[in-house]
Write an enzyme that holds these catalytic residues in place. Structure first.
Site, PDB file in Angstrom:
ATOM      1  N   ASP A  16     -33.494 -10.579 -14.887  1.00 34.38           N
ATOM      2  CA  ASP A  16     -33.969 -11.452 -13.926  1.00 34.38           C
ATOM      3  C   ASP A  16     -34.914 -12.249 -13.804  1.00 34.38           C
ATOM      4  OD1 ASP A  16     -34.013 -10.045 -11.250  1.00 34.38           O
ATOM      5  OD2 ASP A  16     -35.499  -8.413 -11.628  1.00 34.38           O
ATOM      6  N   GLU A  95     -29.525 -15.080  -3.183  1.00 36.18           N
ATOM      7  CA  GLU A  95     -29.596 -14.282  -1.857  1.00 36.18           C
ATOM      8  C   GLU A  95     -29.595 -14.551  -0.376  1.00 36.18           C
ATOM      9  OE1 GLU A  95     -32.757  -9.788  -1.194  1.00 36.18           O
ATOM     10  OE2 GLU A  95     -32.141 -10.637  -3.539  1.00 36.18           O
ATOM     11  N   LYS A 131     -25.876 -11.766  -2.495  1.00 40.41           N
ATOM     12  CA  LYS A 131     -26.952 -10.421  -2.477  1.00 40.41           C
ATOM     13  C   LYS A 131     -27.680 -10.370  -1.067  1.00 40.41           C
ATOM     14  CE  LYS A 131     -30.849  -9.892  -5.456  1.00 40.41           C
ATOM     15  NZ  LYS A 131     -31.295 -10.300  -6.017  1.00 40.41           N
ATOM     16  N   THR A 155     -28.505  -5.214  -2.609  1.00 38.19           N
ATOM     17  CA  THR A 155     -29.848  -4.733  -3.638  1.00 38.19           C
ATOM     18  C   THR A 155     -30.606  -4.024  -2.407  1.00 38.19           C
ATOM     19  OG1 THR A 155     -31.244  -6.403  -4.151  1.00 38.19           O
ATOM     20  CG2 THR A 155     -31.111  -7.206  -2.232  1.00 38.19           C
ATOM     21  N   PHE A 177     -32.838   0.224  -7.436  1.00 37.76           N
ATOM     22  CA  PHE A 177     -34.969  -0.006  -7.549  1.00 37.76           C
ATOM     23  C   PHE A 177     -35.331   0.524  -8.507  1.00 37.76           C
ATOM     24  CE2 PHE A 177     -35.559  -3.967  -5.526  1.00 37.76           C
ATOM     25  CZ  PHE A 177     -33.844  -4.863  -5.663  1.00 37.76           C
TER      26      PHE A 177
END
Length: 323
Positions: A16, A95, A131, A155, A177
């Site tokens: 990440d 993303e 994403k 996400t 998350f």
């Protein structure tokens, strides 16, 4: 074996970070990026050459001024993605602009542009995850993209309702998350922390995982956004976990035993969730103050960092024009 090596035997480990050096050091299967991570990378002198490459390319493109900043950011994300893919054997997640989180068509079009930018660099869509925020519109965009053969990572996911809607849309992967869920509950309940098995973020991912395995969903569950190593260890066995370099280092330096906590044949009880339609999705999301607030906060945060990234890149573009 250290705990990182043990974890890799039961879970696909994803980095990440947008820090290419950190990725090279830990050799994960995949890597994930977002506007916040790209902004950090853009501020590192080590990546100045990639910004120069991005600026030079965009300066040559015949695009409207209103489109230039977005193209700068997308191209930089793709160039970072290219460097990451030279290291990882799997995929990189890139993303879509969070400002498009409530626009299905615009999200779809931006995703296709990202894929085209990768294709121009000789990178096929089989190595990319697009994403998208786990809004109703983001999930619908993912549904169309998946039919087109473009795999997606949903996400900013904080609830079972978002997870089930994403799986029923055929999303390749979801990223619940963990740490941001914990943040909300610590503040709401006035607590300093929770034991790992009582951690609200851990409990959320465990429930989602069990729903998916019980129903036979093929969507990959990838826990994300960790606040401590204990959360990671409590999810050992999850399909994938995306972990920051600091926690990867902690796991690599720990020679203790790491027991498996999740398994596809797990028969533990879980809280089931069904989604009837858009109205039902919105009602269930609204019923969770935590999920509603963290989704909105996450979108705002990514937009803020996207704007900062665009400003940084635009300044470099202006400097290049003067030179």
């Amino acid at each position: 074996m250290n705990k990182l090596e043990q974890l890799r035997q039961m879970t696909d480990v994803v980095a990440d970070t947008g820090d290419i050096d950190a990725i090279a050091a830990h050799q994960p299967l995949d890597a994930t990026t977002n506007p916040s991570l790209l902004l950090k990378a853009a501020k590192m002198p080590r990546y100045g050459v990639l910004i120069d490459e991005t600026v030079a390319w965009v300066a040559e493109q015949d695009v409207a001024d209103t489109e230039r900043l977005g193209l700068l950011a997308d191209r930089f994300a793709v160039v970072i993605g290219r460097e990451i893919l030279d290291i990882v054997p799997g995929r990189v997640s890139t993303e879509v602009d969070a400002r498009l989180s409530f626009d299905v068509e615009a999200s779809f079009n931006r995703a296709n542009r990202i894929i085209e930018l990768y294709d121009a660099l000789g990178i096929g869509q089989d190595r990319i995850l697009i994403k998208l925020a786990s809004t109703w519109e983001g999930i619908r965009a993912a549904e169309v993209l998946e039919r087109q053969g473009i795999n997606c990572n949903l996400t900013l996911l904080f609830s079972d309702a978002q997870a089930v809607a994403a799986a029923e849309a055929g999303a390749f992967l979801i990223s619940p998350f963990v740490g941001r869920i914990l943040d909300w509950y610590k503040k709401a309940e006035g607590r300093d922390g929770y034991p790992a098995d009582e951690d609200p973020g851990v409990k959320s991912v465990r429930n989602i995982y069990r729903i998916f395995k019980h129903r036979g969903y093929e969507t990959v569950v990838m826990g994300a956004s960790f606040r401590n190593v204990e959360e990671i260890e409590a999810l050992a066995g999850c399909d994938r976990l995306t972990i920051g370099p600091n926690f990867l280092e902690d796991l690599a330096n720990d020679a203790g035993e790491l027991p498996r906590r999740l398994s596809p044949d797990d028969s533990s009880d879980f809280e089931d969730v069904r989604i009837e339609d858009e109205a039902d999705f919105r009602l269930q999301l609204n019923a969770s103050a935590m999920a509603t607030e963290k989704l909105a906060e996450g979108i705002r945060g990514f937009i803020a960092d996207q704007l900062k990234l665009e400003a940084l890149l635009a300044e470099r573009l202006d400097q290049a024009k003067v030179a």
